[in-house]
Scaffold this motif. Structure first.
Motif, PDB file in Angstrom:
ATOM      1  N   UNK A  53      48.609  32.371  -8.412  1.00  0.00           N
ATOM      2  CA  UNK A  53      49.553  33.374  -8.901  1.00  0.00           C
ATOM      3  C   UNK A  53      49.917  34.321  -7.762  1.00  0.00           C
ATOM      4  N   UNK A  54      50.857  35.216  -8.044  1.00  0.00           N
ATOM      5  CA  UNK A  54      51.307  36.141  -7.024  1.00  0.00           C
ATOM      6  C   UNK A  54      51.364  37.556  -7.569  1.00  0.00           C
TER       7      UNK A  54
ATOM      8  N   UNK B   9      51.551  36.337 -13.435  1.00  0.00           N
ATOM      9  CA  UNK B   9      52.467  35.215 -13.193  1.00  0.00           C
ATOM     10  C   UNK B   9      53.866  35.808 -13.208  1.00  0.00           C
ATOM     11  N   UNK B  10      54.273  36.317 -12.052  1.00  0.00           N
ATOM     12  CA  UNK B  10      55.438  37.193 -11.948  1.00  0.00           C
ATOM     13  C   UNK B  10      56.732  36.539 -12.374  1.00  0.00           C
ATOM     14  N   UNK B  11      56.765  35.228 -12.402  1.00  0.00           N
ATOM     15  CA  UNK B  11      58.029  34.578 -12.748  1.00  0.00           C
ATOM     16  C   UNK B  11      57.951  33.842 -14.076  1.00  0.00           C
ATOM     17  N   UNK B  12      56.957  34.158 -14.897  1.00  0.00           N
ATOM     18  CA  UNK B  12      56.743  33.390 -16.121  1.00  0.00           C
ATOM     19  C   UNK B  12      57.917  33.500 -17.093  1.00  0.00           C
ATOM     20  N   UNK B  13      58.624  34.633 -17.047  1.00  0.00           N
ATOM     21  CA  UNK B  13      59.720  34.819 -18.004  1.00  0.00           C
ATOM     22  C   UNK B  13      61.100  34.668 -17.374  1.00  0.00           C
ATOM     23  N   UNK B  14      61.136  34.180 -16.139  1.00  0.00           N
ATOM     24  CA  UNK B  14      62.435  34.018 -15.497  1.00  0.00           C
ATOM     25  C   UNK B  14      63.073  32.706 -15.924  1.00  0.00           C
ATOM     26  N   UNK B  15      64.331  32.779 -16.174  1.00  0.00           N
ATOM     27  CA  UNK B  15      65.075  31.588 -16.585  1.00  0.00           C
ATOM     28  C   UNK B  15      65.566  30.865 -15.340  1.00  0.00           C
ATOM     29  N   UNK B  16      65.159  29.624 -15.168  1.00  0.00           N
ATOM     30  CA  UNK B  16      65.536  28.884 -13.973  1.00  0.00           C
ATOM     31  C   UNK B  16      66.674  27.928 -14.258  1.00  0.00           C
TER      32      UNK B  16
ATOM     33  N   UNK C 126      61.304  31.241  -4.889  1.00  0.00           N
ATOM     34  CA  UNK C 126      59.877  31.423  -4.599  1.00  0.00           C
ATOM     35  C   UNK C 126      59.026  30.649  -5.598  1.00  0.00           C
ATOM     36  N   UNK C 127      59.410  30.686  -6.865  1.00  0.00           N
ATOM     37  CA  UNK C 127      58.695  29.939  -7.899  1.00  0.00           C
ATOM     38  C   UNK C 127      58.670  28.451  -7.586  1.00  0.00           C
ATOM     39  N   UNK C 128      59.816  27.936  -7.190  1.00  0.00           N
ATOM     40  CA  UNK C 128      59.922  26.515  -6.870  1.00  0.00           C
ATOM     41  C   UNK C 128      59.023  26.145  -5.691  1.00  0.00           C
TER      42      UNK C 128
END
Length: 440
Positions: free
Chosen positions: A342-343, A130-137, A325-327
């Motif tokens: 997932x990606x 889950x490549x964006x699990x720790x990204x702050x949006x 991309x997450x959105x």
């Protein structure tokens, strides 16, 4: 139980080494293919299912690193092993970064090669995360990002959203100009009032004029009754004039009067009617250049350009790419009933490298396509080819006679499984001449 033999492609520009290599790998009970250049290797990869690529690094024209990068994205299921006489740390690091799973230094024993092949094939397991699990949006009114450009944009929106100052939004297509206009309207004090968007480039001049300003009964053929224009329909709210640079000079002249006098005159009428509306314009044209060329009115330009917002192309704010991309993944995974999708991390690397000439709109379309084409995991196989790494191909007519002759001889030898007698017959030369050419 019978197991299918693995297909191995060997690439080396030294023909004698290539044949020696092939015999060694065949003795290990693998199916083998060979190529003496990167271009030949790519043709083999396209026409056969290759499980392992074994390549030298130092080759003329296009080197092995380029081949590794190309194979990593276009044929992600193929494992990659480097064999080279160069043993520098930099070359090994570059090879590993380009997708190689192991690095073998020449000369090596048959046992060392066997172990390296087995190890590379075993390591070739794709792991998705889950490549964006720790990204702050961060987001504001549907606008997503965390870059400095995003923060500056939101600051401007907040400063203008509660007043009726004219705003000009400039930027490339696909950068979200209408989304910004909607944010200004719906996050401000005019949110409950009308928001009307007009594409100035999508309507013929006469139709645009009648749509914007309205007309009275009998003003022209077909005007069987009076109709209010979009300026009046947007009364109390916001009218968004998209692609304002495509408006004709006639429409520009009438727009100038609307802004100056805050009133409109319907087509066919002599009476002016007061309006109360905020005007937001947008364009992907360079209006300053158009003013210089005389295709856009200078006085209108300064009237609509009280507050200027210039959108940033996606390539200039890479920090926002994965957030967007997450959105889009969440949006389309839900739409297509794939909520747990997932990606692969390698896909995110491709997205970050691409220049995105179509900006956010292009990114959204790509994500939608990949969601449709994948099941549980988006991998490099689902990425459109034009996004992947490409090797600059040497134009055939620029090749020397020697280069063309070498390629042809190697292809013939490969086709007859290195039978020099057959090859010489096909080439219509004697075996001695063929041996001399091979040595060269």
């Amino acid at each position: 139980m019978n197991f299918k033999k693995k297909n191995i492609l060997i690439v080396d520009d030294n023909y004698e080494m290539l044949n020696l290599f092939q015999r060694t790998v065949k003795a290990l009970n693998y199916n083998t293919y060979k190529a003496s250049s990167v271009n030949e290797a790519i043709e083999v990869l396209k026409s056969h299912s290759i499980d392992l690529l074994i390549t030298d690094l130092n080759m003329p024209e296009i080197n092995g690193i380029e081949l590794l990068k190309y194979t990593e994205e276009h044929f992600p299921n193929a494992a990659k092993l480097v064999v080279s006489g160069v043993s520098t740390i930099d070359s090994a690091v570059n090879a590993i970064k380009s997708g190689a799973l192991d690095y073998l230094i020449k000369p090596f024993t048959s046992n060392e090669l066997s172990n390296a092949i087995k190890s590379s094939l075993e390591k070739n397991v794709k792991i998705a995360s889950d490549y964006f699990s720790n990204t702050e949006q961060e987001s504001y009114a549907g606008i997503i990002g965390r870059s400095s450009q995003f923060k500056n944009l939101i600051d401007v929106i907040k400063r203008v959203q509660d007043n009726k100052v004219s705003v000009l939004i400039e930027g490339e297509s696909g950068t979200g100009k209408e989304l910004i206009a909607k944010a200004i309207h719906y996050e401000g004090t005019l949110a409950k009032m009308p928001f009307i968007a007009v594409n100035c480039g999508g309507l013929p001049e006469n139709l645009l004029e009648s749509e914007l300003f309205g007309y009275v009964k009998g003003a022209f053929t077909g005007a069987s009754e009076s109709k209010i224009g979009l300026f009046q329909a947007a009364s109390g709210g916001t009218i968004f004039l998209d692609e304002i640079g495509n408006a004709s000079m006639t429409v520009q002249t009438r727009l100038l009067r609307v802004i100056q006098e805050k009133e409109i005159t319907r087509i066919g009428s002599t009476n002016s009617e007061k309006i109360n509306v905020r005007i937001i314009c947008a364009t992907n044209n360079n209006l300053t250049e158009m003013v210089t060329k005389g295709t856009f009115r200078e006085d209108l330009y300064y009237r609509i350009n009280v507050i200027n917002i210039h959108t940033t192309p996606l390539r200039d704010k890479p920090e926002d790419i994965l957030l967007l991309a997450k959105s889009f993944i969440k949006k389309y995974a839900t739409e297509y009933n794939k909520p747990e999708i997932k990606m692969d991390d390698k896909v995110s690397n491709v997205l970050l490298r691409h220049s995105w000439p179509g900006n956010v709109r292009e990114l959204e379309n790509i994500i939608q396509r990949m969601i449709i084409m994948s099941d549980e995991v988006i991998t490099l196989q689902h990425v459109p080819d034009y996004l992947k790494y490409h090797i600059p191909q040497q134009t055939d007519f620029l090749k020397s006679l020697k280069e063309s002759e070498k390629e042809h001889i190697v292809k013939i030898l490969n086709a007859v499984d290195n039978n020099k007698t057959k090859a010489a017959k096909i080439l219509k030369i004697d075996r001695k001449t063929l041996n001399q050419k091979i040595l060269k």
